[in-house]
Write a protein that holds these residues in place. Structure first.
Motif, PDB file in Angstrom:
ATOM      1  N   THR A 173       0.882  -1.257  -0.077  1.00  0.00           N
ATOM      2  CA  THR A 173      -0.018   0.060   0.053  1.00  0.00           C
ATOM      3  C   THR A 173       0.953   1.167   0.082  1.00  0.00           C
ATOM      4  O   THR A 173       0.233   2.307   0.179  1.00  0.00           O
ATOM      5  CB  THR A 173      -1.066   0.132   1.333  1.00  0.00           C
ATOM      6  N   ALA A 174       2.117   0.781   0.212  1.00  0.00           N
ATOM      7  CA  ALA A 174       3.280   1.854   0.032  1.00  0.00           C
ATOM      8  C   ALA A 174       4.286   1.761  -0.540  1.00  0.00           C
ATOM      9  O   ALA A 174       4.782   0.708  -0.468  1.00  0.00           O
ATOM     10  CB  ALA A 174       3.392   2.559   1.401  1.00  0.00           C
ATOM     11  N   ALA A 175       4.956   2.794  -1.356  1.00  0.00           N
ATOM     12  CA  ALA A 175       6.204   2.381  -2.025  1.00  0.00           C
ATOM     13  C   ALA A 175       7.300   3.336  -1.256  1.00  0.00           C
ATOM     14  O   ALA A 175       7.249   4.678  -1.389  1.00  0.00           O
ATOM     15  CB  ALA A 175       6.228   2.545  -3.554  1.00  0.00           C
ATOM     16  N   VAL A 176       8.222   2.838  -0.723  1.00  0.00           N
ATOM     17  CA  VAL A 176       9.468   3.662  -0.250  1.00  0.00           C
ATOM     18  C   VAL A 176      10.584   3.302  -1.433  1.00  0.00           C
ATOM     19  O   VAL A 176      11.133   2.405  -1.655  1.00  0.00           O
ATOM     20  CB  VAL A 176       9.905   2.975   1.205  1.00  0.00           C
ATOM     21  N   CYS A 177      10.879   4.572  -1.807  1.00  0.00           N
ATOM     22  CA  CYS A 177      11.804   4.577  -2.933  1.00  0.00           C
ATOM     23  C   CYS A 177      13.287   5.139  -2.451  1.00  0.00           C
ATOM     24  O   CYS A 177      13.389   5.784  -1.602  1.00  0.00           O
ATOM     25  CB  CYS A 177      11.406   5.624  -4.025  1.00  0.00           C
ATOM     26  N   PHE A 178      14.196   4.412  -3.116  1.00  0.00           N
ATOM     27  CA  PHE A 178      15.618   4.521  -2.977  1.00  0.00           C
ATOM     28  C   PHE A 178      15.886   6.084  -2.722  1.00  0.00           C
ATOM     29  O   PHE A 178      16.411   6.410  -1.852  1.00  0.00           O
ATOM     30  CB  PHE A 178      16.591   4.068  -3.904  1.00  0.00           C
ATOM     31  N   ASN A 179      15.352   6.668  -3.769  1.00  0.00           N
ATOM     32  CA  ASN A 179      15.710   8.349  -3.831  1.00  0.00           C
ATOM     33  C   ASN A 179      14.409   9.090  -4.477  1.00  0.00           C
ATOM     34  O   ASN A 179      13.425   8.379  -4.968  1.00  0.00           O
ATOM     35  CB  ASN A 179      16.894   8.621  -4.464  1.00  0.00           C
ATOM     36  N   ASP A 180      14.525  10.320  -4.481  1.00  0.00           N
ATOM     37  CA  ASP A 180      13.392  11.232  -5.078  1.00  0.00           C
ATOM     38  C   ASP A 180      13.376  10.812  -6.516  1.00  0.00           C
ATOM     39  O   ASP A 180      12.323  10.881  -6.998  1.00  0.00           O
ATOM     40  CB  ASP A 180      13.865  12.548  -4.529  1.00  0.00           C
ATOM     41  N   LEU A 181      14.420  10.630  -7.298  1.00  0.00           N
ATOM     42  CA  LEU A 181      14.299  10.595  -8.784  1.00  0.00           C
ATOM     43  C   LEU A 181      13.501   9.300  -8.951  1.00  0.00           C
ATOM     44  O   LEU A 181      12.655   9.428  -9.837  1.00  0.00           O
ATOM     45  CB  LEU A 181      15.761  10.342  -9.393  1.00  0.00           C
ATOM     46  N   VAL A 182      13.650   8.379  -8.365  1.00  0.00           N
ATOM     47  CA  VAL A 182      13.136   6.879  -8.563  1.00  0.00           C
ATOM     48  C   VAL A 182      11.513   7.338  -8.008  1.00  0.00           C
ATOM     49  O   VAL A 182      10.720   6.915  -8.888  1.00  0.00           O
ATOM     50  CB  VAL A 182      13.720   5.907  -7.737  1.00  0.00           C
ATOM     51  N   ALA A 183      11.341   7.991  -7.013  1.00  0.00           N
ATOM     52  CA  ALA A 183      10.210   8.266  -6.611  1.00  0.00           C
ATOM     53  C   ALA A 183       9.382   9.069  -7.561  1.00  0.00           C
ATOM     54  O   ALA A 183       8.062   8.795  -7.870  1.00  0.00           O
ATOM     55  CB  ALA A 183       9.943   8.790  -5.144  1.00  0.00           C
ATOM     56  N   LEU A 184       9.938  10.214  -8.110  1.00  0.00           N
ATOM     57  CA  LEU A 184       9.227  10.813  -9.400  1.00  0.00           C
ATOM     58  C   LEU A 184       8.866  10.113 -10.545  1.00  0.00           C
ATOM     59  O   LEU A 184       7.839  10.438 -11.201  1.00  0.00           O
ATOM     60  CB  LEU A 184      10.114  12.078  -9.555  1.00  0.00           C
ATOM     61  N   GLY A 185       9.909   9.411 -10.953  1.00  0.00           N
ATOM     62  CA  GLY A 185       9.742   8.254 -11.927  1.00  0.00           C
ATOM     63  C   GLY A 185       8.394   7.323 -11.568  1.00  0.00           C
ATOM     64  O   GLY A 185       7.541   7.445 -12.576  1.00  0.00           O
ATOM     65  N   LEU A 186       8.387   7.018 -10.355  1.00  0.00           N
ATOM     66  CA  LEU A 186       7.315   6.351 -10.204  1.00  0.00           C
ATOM     67  C   LEU A 186       5.896   6.993 -10.123  1.00  0.00           C
ATOM     68  O   LEU A 186       4.641   6.473 -10.692  1.00  0.00           O
ATOM     69  CB  LEU A 186       7.323   5.487  -8.828  1.00  0.00           C
ATOM     70  N   LEU A 187       5.988   7.966  -9.593  1.00  0.00           N
ATOM     71  CA  LEU A 187       4.767   9.065  -9.352  1.00  0.00           C
ATOM     72  C   LEU A 187       4.240   9.011 -10.935  1.00  0.00           C
ATOM     73  O   LEU A 187       3.125   9.207 -11.108  1.00  0.00           O
ATOM     74  CB  LEU A 187       5.166  10.212  -9.024  1.00  0.00           C
ATOM     75  N   GLY A 188       5.341   9.493 -11.855  1.00  0.00           N
ATOM     76  CA  GLY A 188       4.765   9.636 -13.236  1.00  0.00           C
ATOM     77  C   GLY A 188       4.092   8.522 -13.859  1.00  0.00           C
ATOM     78  O   GLY A 188       2.950   8.607 -14.533  1.00  0.00           O
ATOM     79  N   ALA A 189       4.715   7.440 -13.741  1.00  0.00           N
ATOM     80  CA  ALA A 189       4.038   6.124 -14.330  1.00  0.00           C
ATOM     81  C   ALA A 189       2.711   6.033 -13.655  1.00  0.00           C
ATOM     82  O   ALA A 189       1.599   5.647 -14.490  1.00  0.00           O
ATOM     83  CB  ALA A 189       4.918   5.101 -14.086  1.00  0.00           C
ATOM     84  N   LEU A 190       2.445   6.159 -12.389  1.00  0.00           N
ATOM     85  CA  LEU A 190       1.241   6.021 -11.695  1.00  0.00           C
ATOM     86  C   LEU A 190       0.105   6.904 -12.224  1.00  0.00           C
ATOM     87  O   LEU A 190      -0.940   6.547 -12.510  1.00  0.00           O
ATOM     88  CB  LEU A 190       1.423   5.949 -10.162  1.00  0.00           C
ATOM     89  N   HIS A 191       0.759   8.120 -12.215  1.00  0.00           N
ATOM     90  CA  HIS A 191      -0.246   9.095 -12.971  1.00  0.00           C
ATOM     91  C   HIS A 191      -0.724   8.940 -14.203  1.00  0.00           C
ATOM     92  O   HIS A 191      -1.956   8.894 -14.542  1.00  0.00           O
ATOM     93  CB  HIS A 191       0.622  10.690 -12.917  1.00  0.00           C
TER      94      HIS A 191
END
Lengths: 339, 339
Positions: free
Chosen positions: A242-260
DNA sequence: TTGTAGGCGTTATCAT
DNA sequence: ATGATAACGCCTACAA
């Protein structure tokens, strides 16, 4: 007589000396504001220098004085916002002391880093090394010959080398703790690159969550870049976390983009967290929750460490910064798992 | 005898020469792979060098040869993704030729830039200048004394200085054209900093939209940073425009953030465009429509220009790159204005 | 207070 | 093919 391949003849201290009718030594003294020089002579020298548009050769000066007034920084990738902040902090702090900064980027290649570090160090008075991937044993061998050197973003495997470390474990625990508070029971960890010091530290923290109430962790191999996070979307969803803990912000932003793009609601369906606190995290939509590391400050502190060595002042203590949890809109209560 | 303040005694070419039982000249030849040296002697020299862990002094070598194998780059802000890309392109290209890069950031102060440029240039063999704010007349005075120098992101006001320009006008026209196609009749332009070459060029283009069907432009003073865009939200909405054309991506991302927080739909209620094509534009939500400028390539091209001067090869032509329009989710059909 | 001269560590010219 | 030796342009201990 050596005839070197200089094109136009450079204006040297000798020309100024002749024009002012004094010796080179006197010109040197005037240019460096040294000793007590007769005001009248000083004026004449300055005038001659001005007239001839003279400026001392930094190279000759470096050779004579044994120092270059330059420090080097080696980073894995100048394109990474984290290292950029470090560079900026270092550059501005060094500039205030009249020092310049030489950069080298290893294109993420740790082997290249060894060569670059040696080479860069030889051109400068000191070195800042940001090398999250270099093997500790190798690093331990290398560091002594690089001194003065300061290590950023990891602890030194050997004594006597100033290091500015980040308590990645504390950052991860803060993130997990917040997610736990929000009711998350199953987290996906999007892992960083193999061999990365920071990734190792994060994993260690995740594997040592002692609390019996701690959420379950599912590791998803990922990476350190935008694209890695972007591509990890399906793997993350497949974990049922239910939550994704990302290695760093770049990864998180990439994931956010894909989810969006996939129309998946964040944080409604899944919460996302980053790490590092890059500038862009705040302006993502939803704004990214992250563990913020003051990289610019680390760059400044790195300079301070180098400076104290270069001016053999009191050596400053090592520093371990604790990331600050920045809670933003990308996290929310765990949704009900319909399994 | 001059006793300089060197701490430990450095190993010099003389030590190697003695250890190998040859002259310094021979050691120099061996180290540089020059001339025909007796293989046996070569071996002995290399062995001695290895043994003593000798590495030549780059400073002494620079003095003797009259070049430093280093180039400098002066930018307004190392924290700006655009300049970082330029730096990265330059750094990697230069590295391939065995050159290093010295950086200097002026903290957005054009006056400081003049000093930095002079100073940086003196330490190096050549200079890359990125100075969007410097007055053209001042720049014209300064450039000749900086040669070899290449100007990035603007045209040179004087002849003989290679420059890598960006056709900002073309980028703006492409953006406006797309918005026009989507039915937008009234655009807000979030202006960049006063005195910025790039802002001037964008404004000129906006004021010369010849098409009778062209949308109306409302200028909103803004800036070049995240925060500027973030703060401009109300002013933008007050214009009644159905689309916001931002000076650059940072401004656009800031604006997007503010709009998102305010619950204003993009592009449903208002479309937003950026400029530059920084990495993050793609991963914003909604993904940002922008006019993409290949800054990394400009960095590489800058190196190519410097190199052709340094190696007095054919001077490469000036280059004007045309931004590429990247249409993404942040633009959509104009909504009906309920005025 | 100012000048003289040696040295910083290389490279490169000119003999040998 | 190798070795002396004079630059490169500056700083600085020492003498005057």
């Amino acid at each position: 007589m050596a005839r070197t391949a200089h094109g136009g003849r450079r204006i040297t201290i000798a020309h100024v000396a002749e024009a002012a009718g004094v010796s080179r030594a006197t010109v040197s003294r005037v240019m460096n504001g040294l000793a007590t020089v007769d005001p009248e002579i000083g004026r004449r020298v300055r005038e001659a220098a001005e007239q001839l548009n003279y400026s001392p050769s930094t190279v000759a000066r470096s050779l004579a004085m044994g120092r270059t007034q330059t420090v080097a920084i080696v980073v894995p990738d100048l394109g990474n916002p984290m290292f950029q902040d470090t560079l900026r902090g270092l550059s501005r702090a060094a500039a205030r002391a009249g020092y310049r900064v030489l950069v080298a980027d290893s294109a993420e290649n740790p082997d290249e880093e060894i060569i670059l570090a040696r080479e860069a160090r030889r051109r400068c008075d000191a070195l800042v090394l940001v090398s999250p991937r270099m093997d500790s044993a190798v690093l331990g061998q290398l560091l002594p010959e690089l001194a003065p050197v300061v290590l950023v973003n990891r602890e030194s495997p050997v004594d006597g080398v100033p290091s500015l470390a980040v308590d990645y474990g504390a950052g991860i625990r803060a993130i997990v703790s917040e997610l736990q508070r929000l009711g998350h029971r199953r987290l996906a960890y999007l892992a960083g690159p193999d061999g990365s010091y920071g990734n190792r530290a994060r994993l260690d923290a995740l594997h040592h969550l002692l609390d019996a109430e701690s959420p379950e962790i599912v590791e998803v191999p990922c990476g350190a870049m935008f694209e890695d996070g972007y591509r990890a979307k399906d793997a993350v969803l497949a974990t049922g976390a239910t939550a994704a803990v990302c290695f760093n912000d770049l990864v998180a932003l990439g994931l956010l983009g894909a989810l969006h793009e996939a129309g998946i609601d964040v944080p409604g369906r899944i919460s996302v967290t980053g790490f590092d606190g890059i500038q862009f995290a705040r302006f993502a939509s939803p704004a990214l929750t992250t563990a913020s590391v003051p990289q610019t400050q680390l760059g400044e502190e790195a300079w301070a460490r180098l400076w104290s060595v270069l001016s053999d002042a009191e050596p400053a203590d090592d520093l371990t910064v604790t990331p600050r949890l920045e809670i933003r809109a990308s996290v929310g209560p765990a949704h009900q798992v319909h399994a």
